[in-house]
Design an enzyme around this catalytic site. Structure first.
Site, mmCIF file in Angstrom:
data_model
loop_
_atom_site.group_PDB
_atom_site.id
_atom_site.type_symbol
_atom_site.label_atom_id
_atom_site.label_comp_id
_atom_site.label_asym_id
_atom_site.label_seq_id
_atom_site.Cartn_x
_atom_site.Cartn_y
_atom_site.Cartn_z
ATOM 1 N N SER A 99 0.835 -1.193 0.000
ATOM 2 C CA SER A 99 0.000 0.000 0.000
ATOM 3 C C SER A 99 0.880 1.257 0.000
ATOM 4 O O SER A 99 1.698 1.427 -0.890
ATOM 5 C CB SER A 99 -0.959 -0.038 1.189
ATOM 6 O OG SER A 99 -1.974 0.933 1.073
ATOM 7 N N ASP A 117 -5.905 -3.247 -2.627
ATOM 8 C CA ASP A 117 -4.820 -3.050 -1.653
ATOM 9 C C ASP A 117 -4.261 -4.360 -1.099
ATOM 10 O O ASP A 117 -5.000 -5.212 -0.614
ATOM 11 C CB ASP A 117 -5.378 -2.207 -0.503
ATOM 12 C CG ASP A 117 -4.301 -1.573 0.342
ATOM 13 O OD1 ASP A 117 -3.338 -2.266 0.700
ATOM 14 O OD2 ASP A 117 -4.434 -0.380 0.663
#
Length: 328
Positions: free
Chosen positions: A49, A185
């Site tokens: 991320s 993500d």
């Protein structure tokens, strides 16, 4: 006499939205104080991320200070401050669409990565994401094994968007070089990529566990208490969906992060160092751009704590550069 095996240094960077400013500030402080470049001293960098964005930046040769400037200058554009009335409207729309548009993030990433591809990285990279079409975990990898040909022509911008496409915050991200494959993500399964990185080093690169030095940088941790009953429980009732729902995601994220780091640390014989700060709950949210200044102050304090600094100087940024990365 037997000689100690050559050290294989891994840098693991956690996810955490705008709290990546803390990570970037830690790395910038080390580069500033040592006069040495982070990417030159690590054999593998893993980032999830926001940590994936930083890992890509490092791999593509950006100084940590420039990455920190990215968070300072672009953070308010990616997570804009809004009025109370706008916030109510945003939260209402958030029930059926992402909270934020991904376009400001895409534009900001283009400003720093341009048209660069993953294969241009100076270091081995490992970037977790989740393939929502196939329903499986996924790792974007540089070509550090002859089999890893699938990702090398992928855009750095698109990989960054994929690993940072936090569900409910940003829309799913497509990778053009992979025929439009769709990802979210990597934090849904590896918000701390330390264990994935150690596994990569041992299984695919043949590195002995006792040759690995592991450095992890977190994104500010909150003390968690999930005790129910008495004062900690609403109305003194036994916990149900209403009471658990606001805490459940945070609990699961924290649990998998702790598990990843704990196992990776044990596997490497505790030749691991983790840098993070425990902060007051509720202040440093994933989109808390107003707190970037405080994050940087915390980062600089943590970066030079005696035990951390000694490890950085003796084992990581010690002047012994990593071997040049030559794609397989």
């Amino acid at each position: 006499m037997p000689t100690e095996p050559k050290r294989f240094r891994i840098l693991s960077l956690d996810g955490g939205g705008i709290k990546g400013a803390f990570t970037a500030a830690v790395l910038a402080e080390w580069e500033k104080r040592t006069g040495r470049v982070i990417v030159d001293h690590f054999d593998l960098i893993a980032g999830t991320s926001t940590g994936g964005i930083i890992a890509l930046g490092l791999g593509l040769g950006l100084p940590a200070e420039e990455i920190l400037r990215f968070y300072r200058e672009q953070g308010p554009k990616i997570f804009p401050n809004i009025t109370a009335q706008q916030k109510f409207s945003l939260n209402f729309r958030h029930l059926w669409e992402p909270k934020y548009s991904a376009e400001p993030l895409r534009a900001a990433l283009r400003g720093v990565f341009g048209n660069k591809l993953l294969k241009e990285s100076k270091c081995r990279l490992l970037i977790p994401a989740y393939d929502v079409v196939a329903g499986r975990i996924f790792l974007f990898k540089t070509r550090h094994d002859p089999r890893f040909l699938f990702d090398e022509n992928a855009s750095a911008v698109e990989i960054a968007l994929a690993t940072a496409a936090a569900p409910t915050f940003f829309q799913q991200a497509k990778i053009t070089a992979q025929s439009g494959a769709i990802y979210v993500d990597g934090g849904v399964w590896a918000n701390c990529p330390a264990l994935a990185a150690v596994t990569e080093a041992v299984h695919f690169l043949g590195i002995p566990l006792d040759a690995i030095d592991l450095l992890g940088v977190g994104t500010l941790s909150e003390p968690a208490s999930f005790v129910h009953g008495g004062k900690s429980s609403w109305f003194g009732l036994k916990p149900g969906l209403i009471e658990w729902a606001p805490q459940l995601v945070g609990l699961m994220f924290r649990g998998q992060m702790e598990t990843s780091w704990a196992i990776a640390s044990l596997l490497t014989g505790r030749r691991s160092v983790r840098v993070d700060a425990i902060v007051e709950p509720g202040i440093y949210a994933l989109d808390a751009v107003a707190q970037i200044g405080r994050m940087i102050v915390l980062a600089r304090a943590e970066a030079v704590k005696r035990d951390i600094w000694e490890a950085i100087m003796s084992r990581f940024l010690n002047g012994h550069a990593a071997d040049e990365f030559i794609p397989a």
